[in-house]
Design an enzyme around this catalytic site. Structure first.
Site, PDB file in Angstrom:
ATOM      1  N   SER A 135     -55.707 -38.530   2.189  1.00 51.25           N
ATOM      2  CA  SER A 135     -55.922 -38.264   0.768  1.00 51.25           C
ATOM      3  C   SER A 135     -56.633 -36.930   0.626  1.00 51.25           C
ATOM      4  O   SER A 135     -57.339 -36.488   1.541  1.00 51.25           O
ATOM      5  CB  SER A 135     -56.790 -39.367   0.151  1.00 51.25           C
ATOM      6  OG  SER A 135     -57.235 -39.016  -1.149  1.00 51.25           O
ATOM      7  N   TYR A 148     -63.294 -45.908   0.073  1.00 51.64           N
ATOM      8  CA  TYR A 148     -61.957 -45.322   0.231  1.00 51.64           C
ATOM      9  C   TYR A 148     -62.050 -43.919   0.820  1.00 51.64           C
ATOM     10  O   TYR A 148     -61.335 -43.578   1.770  1.00 51.64           O
ATOM     11  CB  TYR A 148     -61.259 -45.289  -1.132  1.00 51.64           C
ATOM     12  CG  TYR A 148     -59.855 -44.739  -1.097  1.00 51.64           C
ATOM     13  CD1 TYR A 148     -58.790 -45.536  -0.706  1.00 51.64           C
ATOM     14  CD2 TYR A 148     -59.598 -43.425  -1.474  1.00 51.64           C
ATOM     15  CE1 TYR A 148     -57.492 -45.033  -0.674  1.00 51.64           C
ATOM     16  CE2 TYR A 148     -58.308 -42.914  -1.448  1.00 51.64           C
ATOM     17  CZ  TYR A 148     -57.253 -43.723  -1.051  1.00 51.64           C
ATOM     18  OH  TYR A 148     -55.982 -43.218  -1.027  1.00 51.64           O
TER      19      TYR A 148
END
Length: 240
Positions: A135, A148
């Site tokens: 990400s 996350y």
């Protein structure tokens, strides 16, 4: 790498970016084996002609079950795309530690365990690839998603080290760093979102071109800022 004729194992392939990658890879002539947790979504992908495997990758048992279901099949490309977004924000109350554990396993430990299991058969192929989907938040974190972000940063550094270890082998190691993408995971996120179809397309282009990294959409700008002024990049993302 030409994906035509290659066998691809794609985790998290029944929704979002994974579903779009599965469709585009199949259109290019790849044989795609995809995993997911939702029976209805898996049935929908099976109806499109995909081979589907039900797999919950939030535990060692789930990963080992997936490997067992594969049997001795040849795999040319492994795409670690499955992930969980964990609600872990002390400003909202006390976070659920069990949810954090599941997210950490699914996002970080499961890809490592799956790679460990499959590298021998990938090495046996004349041309192979591992694609780890991290990400843009692996570069600079968002305050509301610390678990996350931590797992994606962990997978990023694992990928960098793995690439060095496998240098000179038949296995190409690629990291894909999406921006905020228009998927169910990002429902409610007010930021501008990239269409999942376009994100998937750019990941596959990076795979075909053999690039080390696919910095997608706004992640390209974030990478540039981070290379010049890391503290500025963090300030940009921490407010979210």
């Amino acid at each position: 790498m030409r994906v035509t004729g290659k066998t691809v194992l794609l985790t998290g392939g029944s929704a979002g970016i994974g579903r779009e990658m599965a469709r585009q890879l199949k259109a290019k002539g790849a044989q795609v084996i995809l995993t997911g947790r939702d029976p209805a979504r898996l049935d929908a992908m099976a109806a499109e002609g995909f081979e589907t495997l039900a797999a919950d990758l939030s535990s060692a048992a789930g990963v080992d079950s997936l490997v067992a279901m594969l049997g001795e099949r040849d795999i040319d490309i492994l795409i670690n795309n499955a992930g969980q977004l964990v609600d872990h924000d002390f400003r909202k109350g006390s976070p659920d530690p069990d949810a954090a554990n599941d997210g950490i396993y699914a996002n970080l430990t499961a890809p490592i365990r799956l790679i460990t299991a499959l590298v021998p058969r990938l090495r046996a192929r004349p041309q192979a690839a591992i694609v780890n989907v991290t990400s843009g938040l692996a570069i600079a974190p968002a305050a509301r998603q610390p678990v996350y972000c931590a797992t994606k940063a962990g997978l990023r550094f694992y990928t960098l080290a793995l690439r060095e270890q496998l240098k000179g082998t038949s296995i190409k190691v690629i990291e894909a760093l999406p921006p905020v993408v228009d998927t169910q995971m990002n429902d409610g996120n007010p930021m501008k979102k990239m269409p999942a179809q376009e994100c998937a397309r750019q990941i596959i282009v990076a795979l075909e071109q053999g690039r080390d990294e696919a910095n997608i959409g706004m992640t390209r700008a974030l990478r540039l800022v981070e290379s010049i002024a890391p503290s500025l990049a963090r300030r940009m993302t921490l407010r979210f």
